[in-house]
Design a protein around this motif. Structure first.
Motif, PDB file in Angstrom:
ATOM      1  N   MET A 228       0.832  -1.206   0.000  1.00  8.77           N
ATOM      2  CA  MET A 228       0.000   0.000   0.000  1.00  8.77           C
ATOM      3  C   MET A 228       0.868   1.258   0.000  1.00  8.77           C
ATOM      4  N   ILE A 231       2.005   1.750  -3.488  1.00  6.82           N
ATOM      5  CA  ILE A 231       0.922   2.058  -4.429  1.00  6.82           C
ATOM      6  C   ILE A 231       0.467   3.508  -4.300  1.00  6.82           C
ATOM      7  N   ILE A 232       0.365   4.007  -3.063  1.00  8.03           N
ATOM      8  CA  ILE A 232      -0.211   5.351  -2.898  1.00  8.03           C
ATOM      9  C   ILE A 232       0.805   6.470  -3.149  1.00  8.03           C
ATOM     10  N   ALA A 251       5.753   1.111  -6.012  1.00  7.00           N
ATOM     11  CA  ALA A 251       4.890  -0.080  -5.983  1.00  7.00           C
ATOM     12  C   ALA A 251       5.597  -1.286  -6.590  1.00  7.00           C
ATOM     13  N   TRP A 290      -3.585  10.360  -3.440  1.00  2.68           N
ATOM     14  CA  TRP A 290      -4.048   9.816  -2.162  1.00  2.68           C
ATOM     15  C   TRP A 290      -4.878  10.868  -1.418  1.00  2.68           C
ATOM     16  N   VAL A 388      -1.075  -3.507  -8.309  1.00  3.46           N
ATOM     17  CA  VAL A 388      -2.334  -3.167  -7.635  1.00  3.46           C
ATOM     18  C   VAL A 388      -3.302  -4.354  -7.690  1.00  3.46           C
ATOM     19  N   TRP A 391      -2.396  -6.916  -5.319  1.00  5.30           N
ATOM     20  CA  TRP A 391      -2.788  -6.466  -3.962  1.00  5.30           C
ATOM     21  C   TRP A 391      -4.280  -6.710  -3.731  1.00  5.30           C
ATOM     22  N   GLN A 400      -8.753  -0.451  -0.426  1.00  6.72           N
ATOM     23  CA  GLN A 400      -8.477  -0.989  -1.765  1.00  6.72           C
ATOM     24  C   GLN A 400      -9.338  -0.384  -2.875  1.00  6.72           C
ATOM     25  N   ALA A 403      -7.554   2.164  -4.859  1.00  7.58           N
ATOM     26  CA  ALA A 403      -6.503   1.734  -5.793  1.00  7.58           C
ATOM     27  C   ALA A 403      -6.982   1.768  -7.239  1.00  7.58           C
ATOM     28  N   THR A 407      -4.843   3.291 -10.548  1.00  6.67           N
ATOM     29  CA  THR A 407      -4.483   2.618 -11.806  1.00  6.67           C
ATOM     30  C   THR A 407      -5.111   3.327 -13.005  1.00  6.67           C
TER      31      THR A 407
END
Lengths: 549, 121
Positions: A228, A231-232, A251, A290, A388, A391, A400, A403, A407
């Motif tokens: 996470m 990803i963020i 990520a 985010w 992602v 995840w 989630q 996310a 993407t």
């Protein structure tokens, strides 16, 4: 080289000396001698780990501006190659690993490489440190990059120079190793870890991670937290931002950590942790998306946001899939946010939206991308989608649903960034249909040979014609996937290729749409068209000498 | 039925408006000097474009240039961008004679249509 020279100490020495040919030769010899692959990979990663950090991914210039400093790719190569091996027949299975080994010594101390103070592929190909007397040519290439032109930063066929290695001094250590931090409850440390990464407290986040890695009961939560965190941390746009971006690298690295720690065993993965975790908090860090999502989504979904993964179960209709494809390729960021919100409001499953995002990417790859350079940065968004989606498939985290916006926005952004430069007619692609008749006359095994040969020749129309012929002729896919993976395994000096191969394999495996074959088409087109860092086949020939001849 | 009729009427009105816009742009392109064309082409590069979408419309502009500008003028535009170096090669290549030949060869007019098919974006 004597037989005695093929040893683990010799392997370490070749790696830190940036002597990639000797490192790969030793690696292959040790495999043949019966060394276990995890032992060799652990050794290689540990040898490189002190030398793969950068002080930051922006470097100040004397004039007050800055330039970008590339991210470590050695760990990405190991992770992707290991996954690729599973798709290949036994005789070829170690080829991707040999490629990862061939690459790793070329990817050390990137900071010094961009200053022409250490050999490696950035110094040799991107900075062209051996060609400093061709300054005008170098300046022209740099001005294109600084104008924001997407793509890798140089392909050079001029091997054998000083910056091809071996090194004349040791690579620099830009981040020392540190002991674990174990004070406080694991829950408190886990929470602090996320903020330490976001704040850029690299030492603290690394020490917290090492402490938490010693808690076997927390590993799943630690994996989830690290993924996470990666990803963020994503830039809002790469458009007109030059090198101030991370194009999903945080990520990608987090995924490499999770995979490699699983394969090596957490007790053997210190080199992986040292390679990946300090960089998660490295400059630059981006949390605008985010912040945006944490502002707008609670208004829309109120308390349901964290439950959407369980509440939303419906697949997308074909029309909705078309909407995703159209909006991600041709819409603006606001359109993308509105569409994802609309789909979530209609009860569409998170993974169904995630799968549609992947298909949207490959449709653009198939229908729009032509210039070899135009595949490079977007390829990062595709790999980011894979992280992602992994995840989403593997962990359960209340954030989630957000996310999906990451993407979709990332894919839309890289495709819009490709619009920044007018299409160049000199790099137009012929229609693959012109080869359709030829493919109709080939048997399925012959088509597979054609696919491999036309990828080798970087003939995208012919490759796509053969792939289309195969896909329409048979439902068999495993051999086609092995063929594509094998063709990708021949490409050297570029972990992006291996990474793209495993992302394609995994997304194809899980994609729930009716158009999942487009992932294989997109993969084939990438291999046959995307710019390569090297046309040489030195590693492939080395591998054949060890394992085939 | 009434809604469909209204929708089709709107579509046909917009088609007519679009034809007028294309003709207007064509007249302006045909009347532009070499310097004006070179300057306008520069607006399709990042420093002067207001969005990626503006830059992406360059292909449509090139199609209109090849329709309504004399070859000598196009050659001068090509030469101007060729002289600027590799960063400007995509624009220079768009005005190379081979590309013009390709565009003319693909001109496609549906049966009964007033003009060749137009790609909007």
């Amino acid at each position: 080289m004597t037989a005695a020279a093929f040893s683990l100490p010799a392997l370490r020495e070749h790696i830190t000396a940036a002597d990639y040919r000797s490192a790969a030769d030793t690696f292959c010899a040790l495999i043949k001698e019966g060394y276990r692959l995890p032992v060799l990979v652990q050794e290689a990663i540990e040898a490189a780990a002190p030398y793969v950090q950068a002080p930051g991914h922006v470097m100040p210039r004397p004039d007050g501006t800055w330039r970008g400093v590339n991210y470590d790719h050695t760990i990405l190569g190991w992770r992707a190659s290991w996954r690729m091996a599973a798709a290949l027949p036994e005789r070829a299975a170690m080829l991707p690993m040999a490629q990862a080994m061939w690459y790793a010594p070329q990817g050390l101390d990137v900071w010094s490489q961009v200053l022409c103070d250490f050999p490696g592929h950035y110094a040799r190909d991107q900075e062209r440190c051996d060609d400093r007397d061709h300054q005008a040519e170098i300046d022209a290439a740099k001005s294109a990059r600084e104008a924001g032109q997407p793509g890798p930063t140089g392909t050079n066929f001029n091997y054998g120079g000083r910056f091809d290695g071996p090194a004349w001094h040791k690579p620099a250590v830009h981040f020392e190793d540190h002991p674990p931090m174990t004070a406080g409850s694991p829950q408190e440390r886990l929470q602090r870890l996320q903020f330490a990464i976001m704040e850029g407290s690299r030492v603290e986040s690394y020490r917290l991670f090492l402490g938490l890695a010693q808690e076997p009961g927390f590993r799943t939560r630690l994996e989830d937290a690290v993924l996470m965190a990666g990803i963020i941390d994503l830039q809002e746009t790469i458009i007109q931002r030059g090198s101030y971006q991370n194009i999903g690298h945080k990520a990608l690295r987090a995924r490499a950590l999770v995979d490699l720690a699983g394969q090596l065993g957490w007790g053997n993965a210190h080199g992986v942790f040292y390679t990946v975790v300090p960089d998660l908090g490295c400059t630059p860090r981006f949390h605008e998306i985010w912040s945006l999502l944490n502002t707008i989504l609670p208004m829309e979904f109120r308390g349901n946001l964290s439950q959407l993964k369980h509440l939303n179960q419906a697949p997308l209709t074909e029309y909705e899939l078309d909407q995703v494809i159209d909006t991600l390729s041709w819409g603006k960021p606001g359109d993308v946010v509105a569409l994802v919100t609309d789909l979530l409001r209609r009860g569409r499953a998170l993974l169904a939206i995630a799968d549609a995002t992947v298909i949207a990417f490959v449709r653009n790859e198939l229908q729009v991308m032509e210039h070899p350079v135009s595949f490079f940065t977007p390829g990062h968004a595709f790999d980011y989608c894979n992280v992602v989606n992994h995840w989403l498939r593997t962990y359960d985290n209340p954030h989630q649903a957000k996310a999906l916006y990451f993407t979709a926005l990332f894919v839309n952004d890289v495709l819009r960034a490709n619009m920044l430069f007018p299409r160049d007619p000199a790099f137009g692609l012929d229609n693959s249909k012109q080869h359709a008749h030829e493919m109709e006359r080939q048997s399925e095994p012959e088509l597979l040979v054609t696919i491999e040969q036309s990828i080798d020749a970087q003939d995208a129309p012919r490759t796509l014609a053969a792939v289309n012929g195969y896909l329409t002729r048979t439902g068999e896919r495993a051999t086609l996937i092995a063929t594509l993976a094998y063709a990708g395994s021949k490409v050297q000096n570029d972990p992006h290729v291996a990474r793209m191969c495993v992302s394609s394999m995994e997304e194809y495996q899980y994609n729930s749409t009716s158009r999942k074959d487009d992932i294989l088409r997109g993969w084939a087109k990438y291999l046959a068209r995307a710019v390569r860092r090297s046309a040489e086949k030195g590693c492939y020939e080395l591998y054949r000498r060890h394992f085939v001849a | 039925m009434a809604e469909l009729r209204a929708a089709w009427k709107l579509r046909s009105s917009l088609a007519e408006a679009m034809e007028q816009a294309i003709d207007y742009a064509a007249r302006e392109i045909a009347a532009a000097t070499v310097d004006e064309l070179v300057d306008f082409c520069g607006s399709f590069y990042p420093g002067r474009a207001d969005s990626p979408e503006w830059i992406a419309s360059f292909d449509r502009f090139v199609e209109q240039v090849w329709e309504c500008v004399v070859p000598q003028t196009i050659a001068q535009v090509e030469a101007a961008f060729r002289a600027r170096g590799p960063v400007w090669a995509p624009i220079a290549n768009a005005f190379a004679p081979e590309h013009g030949d390709q565009l003319r060869a693909r001109d496609w007019r549906p049966s009964g249509a007033r003009r060749a098919a137009v790609v909007l974006r």
